[in-house]
Write a protein that holds these residues in place. Structure first.
Motif, PDB file in Angstrom:
ATOM      1  N   ILE A   1      29.923  14.487  44.654  1.00 56.85           N
ATOM      2  CA  ILE A   1      30.239  13.177  44.080  1.00 56.85           C
ATOM      3  C   ILE A   1      29.151  12.177  44.442  1.00 56.85           C
ATOM      4  O   ILE A   1      28.710  11.386  43.600  1.00 56.85           O
ATOM      5  N   PHE A   2      28.684  12.198  45.691  1.00 55.97           N
ATOM      6  CA  PHE A   2      27.644  11.275  46.133  1.00 55.97           C
ATOM      7  C   PHE A   2      26.335  11.508  45.379  1.00 55.97           C
ATOM      8  O   PHE A   2      25.711  10.558  44.898  1.00 55.97           O
ATOM      9  N   VAL A   3      25.918  12.765  45.243  1.00 55.02           N
ATOM     10  CA  VAL A   3      24.670  13.084  44.541  1.00 55.02           C
ATOM     11  C   VAL A   3      24.755  12.681  43.079  1.00 55.02           C
ATOM     12  O   VAL A   3      23.827  12.080  42.527  1.00 55.02           O
ATOM     13  N   HIS A   4      25.869  12.971  42.425  1.00 53.38           N
ATOM     14  CA  HIS A   4      26.030  12.621  41.018  1.00 53.38           C
ATOM     15  C   HIS A   4      26.081  11.103  40.831  1.00 53.38           C
ATOM     16  O   HIS A   4      25.607  10.593  39.817  1.00 53.38           O
ATOM     17  N   ALA A   5      26.643  10.366  41.795  1.00 53.48           N
ATOM     18  CA  ALA A   5      26.669   8.905  41.715  1.00 53.48           C
ATOM     19  C   ALA A   5      25.256   8.329  41.814  1.00 53.48           C
ATOM     20  O   ALA A   5      24.914   7.385  41.088  1.00 53.48           O
ATOM     21  N   ILE A   6      24.432   8.886  42.685  1.00 53.64           N
ATOM     22  CA  ILE A   6      23.043   8.430  42.815  1.00 53.64           C
ATOM     23  C   ILE A   6      22.271   8.718  41.528  1.00 53.64           C
ATOM     24  O   ILE A   6      21.536   7.857  41.028  1.00 53.64           O
ATOM     25  N   ILE A   7      22.449   9.910  40.965  1.00 61.07           N
ATOM     26  CA  ILE A   7      21.776  10.258  39.710  1.00 61.07           C
ATOM     27  C   ILE A   7      22.244   9.338  38.584  1.00 61.07           C
ATOM     28  O   ILE A   7      21.442   8.853  37.787  1.00 61.07           O
ATOM     29  N   TYR A   8      23.552   9.062  38.512  1.00 58.97           N
ATOM     30  CA  TYR A   8      24.109   8.162  37.499  1.00 58.97           C
ATOM     31  C   TYR A   8      23.498   6.771  37.627  1.00 58.97           C
ATOM     32  O   TYR A   8      23.085   6.172  36.626  1.00 58.97           O
ATOM     33  N   PHE A   9      23.433   6.244  38.850  1.00 56.18           N
ATOM     34  CA  PHE A   9      22.870   4.913  39.064  1.00 56.18           C
ATOM     35  C   PHE A   9      21.410   4.855  38.636  1.00 56.18           C
ATOM     36  O   PHE A   9      20.994   3.896  37.977  1.00 56.18           O
ATOM     37  N   CYS A  10      20.640   5.872  38.977  1.00 58.30           N
ATOM     38  CA  CYS A  10      19.224   5.892  38.598  1.00 58.30           C
ATOM     39  C   CYS A  10      19.052   5.930  37.079  1.00 58.30           C
ATOM     40  O   CYS A  10      18.249   5.182  36.519  1.00 58.30           O
ATOM     41  N   LEU A  11      19.799   6.795  36.411  1.00 56.31           N
ATOM     42  CA  LEU A  11      19.668   6.916  34.964  1.00 56.31           C
ATOM     43  C   LEU A  11      20.155   5.668  34.229  1.00 56.31           C
ATOM     44  O   LEU A  11      19.535   5.230  33.261  1.00 56.31           O
ATOM     45  N   ILE A  12      21.262   5.075  34.685  1.00 56.75           N
ATOM     46  CA  ILE A  12      21.757   3.884  33.997  1.00 56.75           C
ATOM     47  C   ILE A  12      20.801   2.716  34.205  1.00 56.75           C
ATOM     48  O   ILE A  12      20.612   1.896  33.301  1.00 56.75           O
ATOM     49  N   THR A  13      20.161   2.656  35.361  1.00 56.61           N
ATOM     50  CA  THR A  13      19.164   1.616  35.603  1.00 56.61           C
ATOM     51  C   THR A  13      17.961   1.799  34.688  1.00 56.61           C
ATOM     52  O   THR A  13      17.460   0.836  34.109  1.00 56.61           O
ATOM     53  N   ILE A  14      17.515   3.034  34.545  1.00 56.84           N
ATOM     54  CA  ILE A  14      16.375   3.301  33.672  1.00 56.84           C
ATOM     55  C   ILE A  14      16.700   2.949  32.223  1.00 56.84           C
ATOM     56  O   ILE A  14      15.936   2.260  31.549  1.00 56.84           O
ATOM     57  N   PHE A  15      17.846   3.404  31.728  1.00 48.41           N
ATOM     58  CA  PHE A  15      18.186   3.177  30.318  1.00 48.41           C
ATOM     59  C   PHE A  15      18.478   1.718  30.000  1.00 48.41           C
ATOM     60  O   PHE A  15      18.099   1.223  28.944  1.00 48.41           O
ATOM     61  N   LEU A  16      19.158   1.005  30.893  1.00 50.20           N
ATOM     62  CA  LEU A  16      19.592  -0.348  30.565  1.00 50.20           C
ATOM     63  C   LEU A  16      18.602  -1.430  30.966  1.00 50.20           C
ATOM     64  O   LEU A  16      18.451  -2.419  30.258  1.00 50.20           O
ATOM     65  N   ILE A  17      17.925  -1.261  32.092  1.00 49.58           N
ATOM     66  CA  ILE A  17      17.038  -2.323  32.562  1.00 49.58           C
ATOM     67  C   ILE A  17      15.588  -2.047  32.179  1.00 49.58           C
ATOM     68  O   ILE A  17      14.905  -2.915  31.637  1.00 49.58           O
ATOM     69  N   VAL A  18      15.105  -0.839  32.443  1.00 47.87           N
ATOM     70  CA  VAL A  18      13.694  -0.540  32.188  1.00 47.87           C
ATOM     71  C   VAL A  18      13.430  -0.377  30.693  1.00 47.87           C
ATOM     72  O   VAL A  18      12.541  -1.019  30.133  1.00 47.87           O
ATOM     73  N   ILE A  19      14.198   0.488  30.024  1.00 48.27           N
ATOM     74  CA  ILE A  19      13.990   0.738  28.599  1.00 48.27           C
ATOM     75  C   ILE A  19      14.651  -0.353  27.754  1.00 48.27           C
ATOM     76  O   ILE A  19      14.103  -0.781  26.747  1.00 48.27           O
ATOM     77  N   GLY A  20      15.832  -0.800  28.162  1.00 49.28           N
ATOM     78  CA  GLY A  20      16.534  -1.851  27.430  1.00 49.28           C
ATOM     79  C   GLY A  20      17.172  -1.359  26.149  1.00 49.28           C
ATOM     80  O   GLY A  20      16.879  -1.870  25.064  1.00 49.28           O
ATOM     81  N   VAL A  21      18.060  -0.377  26.256  1.00 50.63           N
ATOM     82  CA  VAL A  21      18.738   0.164  25.079  1.00 50.63           C
ATOM     83  C   VAL A  21      19.751  -0.858  24.556  1.00 50.63           C
ATOM     84  O   VAL A  21      20.578  -1.368  25.309  1.00 50.63           O
ATOM     85  N   HIS A  22      19.677  -1.160  23.256  1.00 47.85           N
ATOM     86  CA  HIS A  22      20.609  -2.098  22.622  1.00 47.85           C
ATOM     87  C   HIS A  22      21.119  -1.492  21.319  1.00 47.85           C
ATOM     88  O   HIS A  22      20.363  -0.938  20.538  1.00 47.85           O
ATOM     89  N   VAL A  23      22.431  -1.609  21.106  1.00 43.79           N
ATOM     90  CA  VAL A  23      23.063  -1.185  19.855  1.00 43.79           C
ATOM     91  C   VAL A  23      23.929  -2.351  19.396  1.00 43.79           C
ATOM     92  O   VAL A  23      24.933  -2.680  20.040  1.00 43.79           O
ATOM     93  N   TYR A  24      23.538  -3.009  18.307  1.00 38.58           N
ATOM     94  CA  TYR A  24      24.263  -4.179  17.814  1.00 38.58           C
ATOM     95  C   TYR A  24      25.156  -3.802  16.650  1.00 38.58           C
ATOM     96  O   TYR A  24      24.797  -2.983  15.816  1.00 38.58           O
ATOM     97  N   THR A  25      26.337  -4.389  16.616  1.00 40.66           N
ATOM     98  CA  THR A  25      27.277  -4.159  15.516  1.00 40.66           C
ATOM     99  C   THR A  25      27.588  -5.490  14.849  1.00 40.66           C
ATOM    100  O   THR A  25      27.489  -6.536  15.453  1.00 40.66           O
ATOM    101  N   GLY A  26      28.011  -5.399  13.638  1.00 41.45           N
ATOM    102  CA  GLY A  26      28.457  -6.609  12.937  1.00 41.45           C
ATOM    103  C   GLY A  26      27.407  -7.160  12.122  1.00 41.45           C
ATOM    104  O   GLY A  26      26.892  -8.059  11.805  1.00 41.45           O
TER     105      GLY A  26
END
Length: 70
Positions: free
Chosen positions: A45-70
């Protein structure tokens, strides 16, 4: 307009990185990696949480993935 990018990325990563679903790192019984065993441990659980945090940081902050609706 709503930005659904963070929601979609977070849900996909949460499902894919659930310990034991696809892969478990570290696996028990002296193994490092185990696939599809549907079991988990505190270390896994600890290892997967660290991997999750790293990947979500990369996708949301570094790359800046955005999906707009409406």
């Amino acid at each position: 307009m709503a930005d659904w990018g963070p929601v979609i990325i977070a849900v996909l990563l949460f499902v894919l990185l659930s310990p034991g679903l696809l892969v478990q790192i570290p696996a028990g019984k002296g193994k490092i990696v185990e696939f599809g065993n549907m079991q988990t441990s505190g270390a896994s659980i600890f290892v997967h949480a660290i991997i999750y945090f790293c990947l979500i940081t990369i996708f949301l902050i570094v790359i800046g993935v955005h999906v707009y609706t409406g």
